[in-house]
Design an enzyme around this catalytic site. Structure first.
Site, mmCIF file in Angstrom:
data_model
loop_
_atom_site.group_PDB
_atom_site.id
_atom_site.type_symbol
_atom_site.label_atom_id
_atom_site.label_comp_id
_atom_site.label_asym_id
_atom_site.label_seq_id
_atom_site.Cartn_x
_atom_site.Cartn_y
_atom_site.Cartn_z
ATOM 1 N N GLY A 245 40.015 38.125 14.002
ATOM 2 C CA GLY A 245 38.922 38.672 14.789
ATOM 3 C C GLY A 245 38.691 37.883 16.064
ATOM 4 O O GLY A 245 39.624 37.326 16.651
ATOM 5 N N SER A 246 37.443 37.821 16.475
ATOM 6 C CA SER A 246 37.126 37.249 17.781
ATOM 7 C C SER A 246 37.337 35.750 17.891
ATOM 8 O O SER A 246 37.307 35.204 18.995
ATOM 9 C CB SER A 246 35.686 37.598 18.164
ATOM 10 O OG SER A 246 35.575 38.989 18.403
ATOM 11 N N THR A 247 37.560 35.057 16.758
ATOM 12 C CA THR A 247 37.889 33.633 16.878
ATOM 13 C C THR A 247 39.209 33.453 17.632
ATOM 14 O O THR A 247 39.432 32.415 18.258
ATOM 15 C CB THR A 247 37.994 32.958 15.498
ATOM 16 O OG1 THR A 247 38.993 33.621 14.714
ATOM 17 C CG2 THR A 247 36.667 33.000 14.768
ATOM 18 N N PHE A 248 40.080 34.479 17.591
ATOM 19 C CA PHE A 248 41.365 34.393 18.287
ATOM 20 C C PHE A 248 41.180 34.423 19.808
ATOM 21 O O PHE A 248 42.085 34.044 20.553
ATOM 22 C CB PHE A 248 42.286 35.536 17.852
ATOM 23 C CG PHE A 248 43.697 35.387 18.358
ATOM 24 C CD1 PHE A 248 44.609 34.558 17.717
ATOM 25 C CD2 PHE A 248 44.116 36.053 19.507
ATOM 26 C CE1 PHE A 248 45.899 34.406 18.197
ATOM 27 C CE2 PHE A 248 45.410 35.911 19.988
ATOM 28 C CZ PHE A 248 46.305 35.083 19.329
ATOM 29 N N LYS A 249 40.018 34.842 20.266
ATOM 30 C CA LYS A 249 39.770 34.883 21.712
ATOM 31 C C LYS A 249 39.870 33.488 22.340
ATOM 32 O O LYS A 249 40.099 33.370 23.552
ATOM 33 C CB LYS A 249 38.403 35.507 21.997
ATOM 34 C CG LYS A 249 38.374 37.006 21.700
ATOM 35 C CD LYS A 249 36.973 37.588 21.755
ATOM 36 C CE LYS A 249 36.993 39.078 21.402
ATOM 37 N NZ LYS A 249 35.642 39.650 21.273
#
Length: 486
Positions: free
Chosen positions: A216-220
């Site tokens: 999810g957005s942790t990969f951003k």
């Protein structure tokens, strides 16, 4: 000699020769194979003929041995706080074998390792019983307990690393199991094993190392690093050229934002509120091949990350289409990561761009605590420059101080983080996974980076669910490490 006797002599001679060849073949060629076969109970009996050495955390054993009554196995393994430490120790069972540290360091723990030959030889002259050596871990007991207690009954995992060295400080997976419950070979042990093996909750799976999730957005954080490293962004506070709506390249599909104010949002603002459109746009501009390069420097696509327990490879697809790359840049599509991998991402950023190889065995010792082997910190890669790492740190601190990661704040300590909610299932129909990655920083540097994932949460499908559910777990772990080092 008459002809019949000569034939019998020749035949007998051939039999003796065949016997000699067979005996030597068994002793020298097949010896190792035969000694390690599951059917060879003598090896297992020898494994449990004496007390195993211990697995040590901060000077205290988290394992032990006890006498087995009514069995040809003299001793069986015991565990202190078994469910809490199972993701670290693994299990050693008389009936069902062993795994993780119990298996990988079996030679040391049983005393059979060639490096303990001198101890065994001295024991022959002194009459001392054969003893196993010890495995001294890098784990922090307070951090492990904080993670285990805070996860509670929820399915999830925590991985915590010292960014400066790569030493693993906590490794938790829930729901867990007690290795003591099937350490023997009785009917009760068999019943416990079958119940665990068939459990729908997959209690035997080490979720921290051997389960991959859409990050999810942790990969951003990885996409932000790639945008900076490949020159797509130089000023984290400058507007991007992201339209609203942003249409995925080569399609008519708009990228959905759960945050407001994403049109032309700066990289700093986009990470703070978690704009999907901005990061999909940046991932496309970085290009798939450059996204792969950066992801792999963080550890993705690496099938040989050994702690020494081997972690499953986290994945960033090398062959996906352009629109697939844009979706993967926000941690969706077919991007997958272990909690350890996302802790490595946070650790590399916290350590000014230097990623240290994760490890959880500090040293191996003899039964008398003499050093057998010492593991020193080892640099793994440089995913981003120190200058760019500090820019990402600034953005992650902004997430905690002013954005969705507020529940990870620690008074008097600089905390950087990123929330995430990972959609999964057909048409994203299943409950999302709640993620949070973070690090704490003091004047002495960053002593801890953490990744937390909680499965099948009842959170809303917003990034703030990661901040609401997973961030408090990360905070508890960071506080435990900071307190233990103060």
């Amino acid at each position: 000699m008459n002809k019949p006797l000569r034939r019998i002599s020749i035949f007998c001679g051939l039999l003796v020769l065949a016997l000699m060849i067979r005996t030597n073949w068994l002793q020298y060629v097949q010896a190792e194979e035969l000694s390690t076969r599951k059917e060879n109970r003598r090896v297992q009996i020898a494994q449990y003929a004496q007390e195993r050495g211990n697995i040590i955390v901060q000077g205290e054993p988290i394992t032990g041995s006890m006498v087995t009554n009514g069995s040809d196995y003299k001793f069986k393994r015991t565990y202190v706080n078994g469910p809490m430490w199972a993701p670290v120790t693994g299990y050693a069972s008389q009936a069902f074998g062993s795994n993780q540290l119990e298996s990988l360091e079996d030679g040391i723990l049983t005393g059979n390792d060639d490096r303990l030959f001198f101890d065994r030889t001295i024991g022959m002259f002194t009459g001392d019983k054969k003893q196993g050596g010890h495995v001294v871990t890098t784990l922090n007991a307070a951090a492990q307990k904080a993670a285990f207690d805070k996860l509670g009954d929820r399915k999830g995992a925590v991985a915590a690393i010292d960014p400066r060295t790569g030493a693993i400080l906590a490794l938790v997976s829930t729901p867990s199991y007690d290795p003591s419950s099937f350490a023997g070979n009785s009917k009760n042990d068999e019943k416990a094993w079958v119940a665990l093996k068939d459990s729908e909750d997959k209690k035997l799976v080490n979720r921290a190392l051997r389960e991959t999730y859409p990050p999810g957005s942790t990969f951003k954080v990885v996409t932000a690093a790639a945008a900076l490293e490949h020159g797509v962004v130089t000023d984290i506070n400058a507007p991007t050229d992201t339209p609203e709506p942003y249409i995925l390249p080569g399609t008519r599909t708009p990228m959905v934002n759960h945050a407001k104010g994403c049109e032309k949002a700066s990289l700093n603002e986009a990470l703070k509120v978690s704009c999907n459109s901005v990061f999909a746009n940046l991932g496309d501009k970085v290009t798939r091949d450059n996204m792969v390069k950066t992801a792999e420097k963080f550890g993705f696509n690496n099938e040989k990350i050994d702690t020494p327990v081997r972690a499953f490879a986290s994945v960033y697809d090398k062959t996906m289409s352009r629109d697939g790359n844009a979706q993967s840049s926000i941690g969706q599509f077919n991007t997958a990561a272990t909690p350890l991998q996302m802790a490595m991402v946070a650790a590399a950023v916290a350590n000014d761009g230097k990623l240290m190889k994760p490890y959880m065995v500090d040293q191996l010792t003899s039964p008398h605590a003499d050093l057998v082997e010492k593991n020193d910190p080892e640099e793994m890669s440089r995913p981003l420059s120190a200058e760019n790492a500090q820019k990402v740190q600034e953005m992650m601190v902004n997430v905690v101080d002013n954005g969705t990661g507020g529940k990870a704040k620690i008074k008097g300590v600089t905390v950087g983080g990123k929330t995430g909610t990972a959609q999964h299932g057909e048409k994203n129909a299943k409950r999302p996974y709640a993620w949070f990655i973070s690090y704490a920083k003091t004047d002495q540097g960053s002593p801890v980076a953490v990744a937390v994932v909680i499965e099948d949460s009842e959170a809303d499908r917003e990034d703030i669910s990661g901040g609401g559910l997973a961030a408090p777990v990360a905070k508890a772990v960071m506080e435990a490490v900071l307190k233990s080092q103060s």
